[in-house]
Design a protein around this motif. Structure first.
Motif, PDB file in Angstrom:
ATOM      1  N   ASP A   6       0.830  -1.202   0.000  1.00  0.00           N
ATOM      2  CA  ASP A   6       0.000   0.000   0.000  1.00  0.00           C
ATOM      3  C   ASP A   6       0.865   1.253   0.000  1.00  0.00           C
ATOM      4  N   LEU A   7       0.356   2.273  -0.663  1.00  0.00           N
ATOM      5  CA  LEU A   7       1.051   3.552  -0.705  1.00  0.00           C
ATOM      6  C   LEU A   7       1.036   4.210   0.665  1.00  0.00           C
ATOM      7  N   ASN A  34      -3.528   0.827  -4.730  1.00  0.00           N
ATOM      8  CA  ASN A  34      -3.118  -0.168  -3.734  1.00  0.00           C
ATOM      9  C   ASN A  34      -3.534  -1.570  -4.165  1.00  0.00           C
ATOM     10  N   GLY A  35      -4.734  -1.708  -4.732  1.00  0.00           N
ATOM     11  CA  GLY A  35      -5.184  -3.002  -5.245  1.00  0.00           C
ATOM     12  C   GLY A  35      -4.328  -3.490  -6.396  1.00  0.00           C
ATOM     13  N   GLN A  39      -1.998  -6.908  -6.364  1.00  0.00           N
ATOM     14  CA  GLN A  39      -2.111  -7.976  -7.356  1.00  0.00           C
ATOM     15  C   GLN A  39      -0.771  -8.215  -8.047  1.00  0.00           C
ATOM     16  N   GLN A  40      -0.109  -7.150  -8.408  1.00  0.00           N
ATOM     17  CA  GLN A  40       1.147  -7.304  -9.132  1.00  0.00           C
ATOM     18  C   GLN A  40       2.264  -7.818  -8.236  1.00  0.00           C
ATOM     19  N   TYR A  53      -9.792  -3.410  -1.355  1.00  0.00           N
ATOM     20  CA  TYR A  53      -9.343  -2.680  -2.541  1.00  0.00           C
ATOM     21  C   TYR A  53     -10.473  -2.416  -3.528  1.00  0.00           C
ATOM     22  N   GLY A  54     -11.673  -2.802  -3.168  1.00  0.00           N
ATOM     23  CA  GLY A  54     -12.809  -2.582  -4.055  1.00  0.00           C
ATOM     24  C   GLY A  54     -12.986  -3.740  -5.021  1.00  0.00           C
ATOM     25  N   PRO A  55     -13.917  -3.581  -5.959  1.00  0.00           N
ATOM     26  CA  PRO A  55     -14.183  -4.650  -6.916  1.00  0.00           C
ATOM     27  C   PRO A  55     -12.952  -4.944  -7.785  1.00  0.00           C
ATOM     28  N   TRP A  56     -12.614  -6.200  -7.917  1.00  0.00           N
ATOM     29  CA  TRP A  56     -11.417  -6.582  -8.678  1.00  0.00           C
ATOM     30  C   TRP A  56     -11.473  -6.064 -10.105  1.00  0.00           C
TER      31      TRP A  56
END
Length: 108
Positions: A6-7, A34-35, A39-40, A53-56
């Motif tokens: 996360d930032l 952040n999401g 993932q990366q 992180y909200g909806p993918w």
């Protein structure tokens, strides 16, 4: 809960000006970034993205668009100035290779 990807506040301030403008009811770009970084960094499927992180699909689609217009590369370049770049001995980068695949861990 804050993930290591996360930032922090200073990183957010550094990348905030690189982002396209959106209206007052637009997405929270910090959560989306952040999401994307989660993932990366983890290499996990988008469907595994934690709910915080909200909806993918929102993260994945925004990353796809930002890859196309160069925004994501600008974000990664800015973040790389302040974060150590991890090295992956199994999959070293080749000369001229860029971070442009939204399922590739960032800056590895």
């Amino acid at each position: 809960m804050k993930e290591t990807t996360d930032l922090d506040d200073s990183e957010w301030e550094a990348v905030r000006g690189l982002l396209p403008r959106c209206g007052p009811s637009g997405p929270d770009y910090r959560i989306l970034i952040n999401g994307m970084l989660w993932q990366q960094a983890t290499g996990r499927r988008w469907h595994d993205l934690p709910a915080r992180y909200g909806p993918w699909h929102r993260c994945a689609e925004r990353l796809r668009l930002w890859n196309l217009d160069g925004t994501w590369q600008n974000i990664l370049t800015t973040l790389a100035a302040g974060r150590p770049i991890p090295h992956d001995a199994e999959h070293p980068r080749t000369a001229g290779e860029t971070v442009d695949d939204w399922n590739t861990p960032w800056l590895t």
